[in-house]
Design an enzyme around this catalytic site. Structure first.
Site, mmCIF file in Angstrom:
data_model
loop_
_atom_site.group_PDB
_atom_site.id
_atom_site.type_symbol
_atom_site.label_atom_id
_atom_site.label_comp_id
_atom_site.label_asym_id
_atom_site.label_seq_id
_atom_site.Cartn_x
_atom_site.Cartn_y
_atom_site.Cartn_z
ATOM 1 N N SER A 1 2.711 9.103 4.803
ATOM 2 C CA SER A 1 1.944 8.627 5.919
ATOM 3 C C SER A 1 1.104 9.312 6.602
ATOM 4 C CB SER A 1 3.217 8.212 6.880
ATOM 5 O OG SER A 1 2.955 7.348 7.870
ATOM 6 N N ASP B 1 2.116 -3.340 3.513
ATOM 7 C CA ASP B 1 2.547 -2.144 4.547
ATOM 8 C C ASP B 1 1.630 -2.481 5.617
ATOM 9 O OD1 ASP B 1 2.731 -0.100 5.948
ATOM 10 O OD2 ASP B 1 2.556 1.457 4.212
ATOM 11 N N HIS C 1 7.172 0.569 4.701
ATOM 12 C CA HIS C 1 6.219 1.658 4.955
ATOM 13 C C HIS C 1 6.249 2.704 3.510
ATOM 14 C CE1 HIS C 1 3.233 4.228 6.423
ATOM 15 N NE2 HIS C 1 4.063 5.019 7.224
#
Length: 638
Positions: free
Chosen positions: A470, A556, A601
């Site tokens: 991320s 996502d 995610h």
């Protein structure tokens, strides 16, 4: 101690190498509510580890792919139970409400629920409060009743799109708190648990830069806040009927470089879970006499797992590390002592070492690192090194147990976790010093960490890999542009790589919430020019790069696939151009983009993802992987 016995029995009856992930579990009124297979079930507390349970709801009725229970809440008088259900490949969730009777039945279901709590009104009726999430934004609060007097109404909407809303029920169930927050500011409203239909009461109107969280005990509010100097968290208290900030009295302050991980309130004690100078502590505050007992926890421990607990006499929790499964501890208030789980002792405690080191960044800041390696490793300079980094949102680098990390250490790898600025490991200021126009501090920190590790004899550039997920991808991508010679390989998962274009697109669900972290390049030229200096996508150029493996997810919503694809294509073009200029004999780095289906995610326990990443690292570093995958099968149930 009963819990310890159950854990020891479970460990003794399963292979030592295996571990299990415990799903959501709640104890209420002599029952334990949990997931068994594809069902929501309950059993009597003393029979929790047996097959004697009552099925309340079959998750297969929801027609979801591999559903699991993420959270459970039981109504005060056990007439209803609510459960939030998700799937591995999506962040979307459904909240079901089951009526508890001789024949349990689903009373209602609500889509896209984030947080939810029960209270009981003056008529002894159960009221469910819940927040509704749309496009990753959580702005609406609803309340619902069931049975003969069924209703469902929205009673609060947050108008500022940069804020989100979540619910929290105080430990004594006296107040339901509506928490309205962005990354740096918060506002809390109280709903009286005895009169939930009355209008909520504002504790303190939001003040830019002031964060606060609320607990309750004996008609007093205990407020964890950063108000005042220094701007780190401190504990304050005030009468529940005088909640405004001018009435807050300072109760307890933290040491410098301290992160408050969590707070738990008991009848006569307040327990603070802390991280100070990269070590874990528990502070037990006696509320009757204001005494403080500070307990330094074992040096191997890197993270807390806080158990939900209604026992007023004990405070249970678990400690873990990336290479060691969680271990149970209980603080007993009456004895003033900390007890640890006895019996099974993980062999990793004798076969590995954990080191707390520091690197000096270019501005003189000392950056903490946590390093793991085998005790009997010889010539560490020739061992492979896997470096972990995050450095965003004031969040700590994840230090929970991961079986694949354990396997790497057993196979001779060195693991280094670098707690750079932008994260939260040393408190709120540590985050402030690595966000907005100080984001480059995090880049300088990770560079200093890797150079320090090499300088102290931990591996070398040709055997060094860097990993992140991320927002951690920002620092990794920036380092690949500025100092690629430090690395041989990189693995990224759902990485944020195109900061500038993403933050310029206000149609994306999280852009407005993210302005506090990255800045506003659309309206602030200073922010725009600063982001251009470090944005991974903007700074790709023809040069040598390490080999990079990227795992992305097709749907996502947090990190759009488009930005990752654009980054990958631009990077490949730059590498091709550099290879032409370099001539024959140049070893072109591998750039792999692995696009997985689904809309989650990050899928932490994906065996396919774990296997692909480890295979990539061994191939790129030229290592023998004969044993590693056999060892991995001992931990992951393929």
């Amino acid at each position: 101690m009963d819990a310890f016995e159950k854990v020891r029995t479970r460990l003794e009856t399963q292979p030592q190498e295996e571990y299990e992930i415990i799903n959501a579990e709640v104890k209420h009124g002599g029952f334990v509510y949990y997931q068994e297979g594809c069902c929501l079930v309950r059993s009597k507390d003393e029979e929790a580890d047996s097959d004697n349970y009552e099925v309340l709801f079959n998750l297969e009725e929801l027609k979801l792919d591999q559903p699991f229970i993420d959270c459970i809440r039981v109504a005060p008088d056990e007439k209803y139970v609510a459960a939030k259900i998700r799937t591995e490949d999506s962040e979307a969730s459904t909240c079901i409400v089951v009526k508890l009777s001789d024949q349990p039945v689903m009373e209602a279901s609500f889509p896209n629920v984030s947080s939810f709590e029960w209270v009981k009104d003056e008529e002894e009726e159960d009221v469910l409060f819940y927040t509704f999430q749309r496009n990753l934004r959580c702005h609406d609060v609803y309340r619902a009743t069931f049975g003969d007097n069924k209703r469902n109404e929205r009673f609060y909407t947050e108008k500022d799109p940069s804020y989100f809303v979540f619910l929290y029920l105080t430990k004594d169930s006296r107040f339901l708190t509506i928490n309205i927050m962005n990354k740096t500011t918060s506002e809390v409203w109280l709903i009286d648990g005895l009169s939930p239909w009355d209008p909520p009461v504002l504790i303190q109107k939001r003040i830019p830069g002031v964060l606060y969280y609320v607990e309750h005990r004996d008609d007093e509010l205990y407020i964890l806040t950063n108000v005042g100097e220094p701007t780190e968290f401190k504990l304050m208290r005030t009468a529940a009927d005088s909640p405004a900030i001018m009435n807050w009295d300072l109760f307890f302050t933290m040491k410098r470089n301290t992160k408050v991980v969590d707070l738990d309130m008991f009848k006569d004690h307040c327990v603070l879970f802390l991280k100070h100078s990269n070590l874990l502590y528990v502070n037990v505050i006696g509320l009757a006499d204001d005494s403080v007992r500070s307990l330094k926890l074992p040096p191997w421990a890197c993270g807390f797992i806080i158990d939900t607990n209604s026992d007023p006499k004990n405070c249970p929790f678990q400690l873990c590390s990336p290479i060691r499964p969680p271990k149970y501890y209980t603080y007993k208030f009456a004895e003033g002592k900390l007890f640890e789980e006895t019996g099974h002792e993980d062999p990793i405690t004798k076969t590995s070492r954990v080191l707390r080191l520091e690197a000096k960044s270019k501005d003189g800041k000392l950056v903490p690192m946590t390093v793991f390696h085998k005790t009997d490793s010889e010539d560490l300079q020739k061992k492979p090194l896997l470096v972990h980094v995050y450095g965003a949102y004031g969040m700590d680098l994840k230090m929970n147990f991961r079986p694949e990390r354990r396997v790497l250490v057993d196979d001779g790898w060195i693991l280094a976790y670098c707690h750079v600025r932008g994260g939260g490991e040393l408190g709120l200021q540590w985050h402030t010093d690595g966000r907005l126009t100080k984001k480059l501090n995090g880049l300088a920190d990770i560079e200093a960490c890797i150079k320090t590790l090499h300088g102290q004899g931990f591996s070398q550039p040709s055997l060094t890999a860097l990993t992140a997920f991320s927002a951690g991808g920002v620092l990794v991508g920036a380092l690949c542009n500025s100092n690629p010679e430090l690395l041989r390989a990189v693995t990224l998962e759902a990485p944020f790589l195109d900061v500038l274009n993403t933050m310029m697109d206000t149609t994306l669900p999280l852009t407005l919430e993210e302005l506090e972290e990255w800045g506003n390049p659309s309206s602030d030229e200073k922010h725009k020019n600063y982001i251009k200096r470090y944005c991974p996508y903007q700074n790709i150029k023809p040069q040598h790069y390490p080999s990079i493996h990227i795992t992305a997810y097709e749907n996502d919503e947090r990190v759009p696939l488009k930005g990752i694809v654009n980054y990958t294509e631009k990077l490949k073009e730059a590498i091709t151009e550099h290879a032409k200029d370099t001539g024959e004999g140049y070893q072109v780095p591998s750039i792999v983009l692995d696009i997985q289906p689904g809309g989650n995610h990050v899928i932490e326990d994906s065996h396919k993802k774990i296997t692909a990443q480890i295979k990539f690292l061994y191939e790129e570093l030229g290592l023998d992987s004969t044993n590693v995958f056999e060892d991995l099968k001992k931990y992951l149930k393929f």
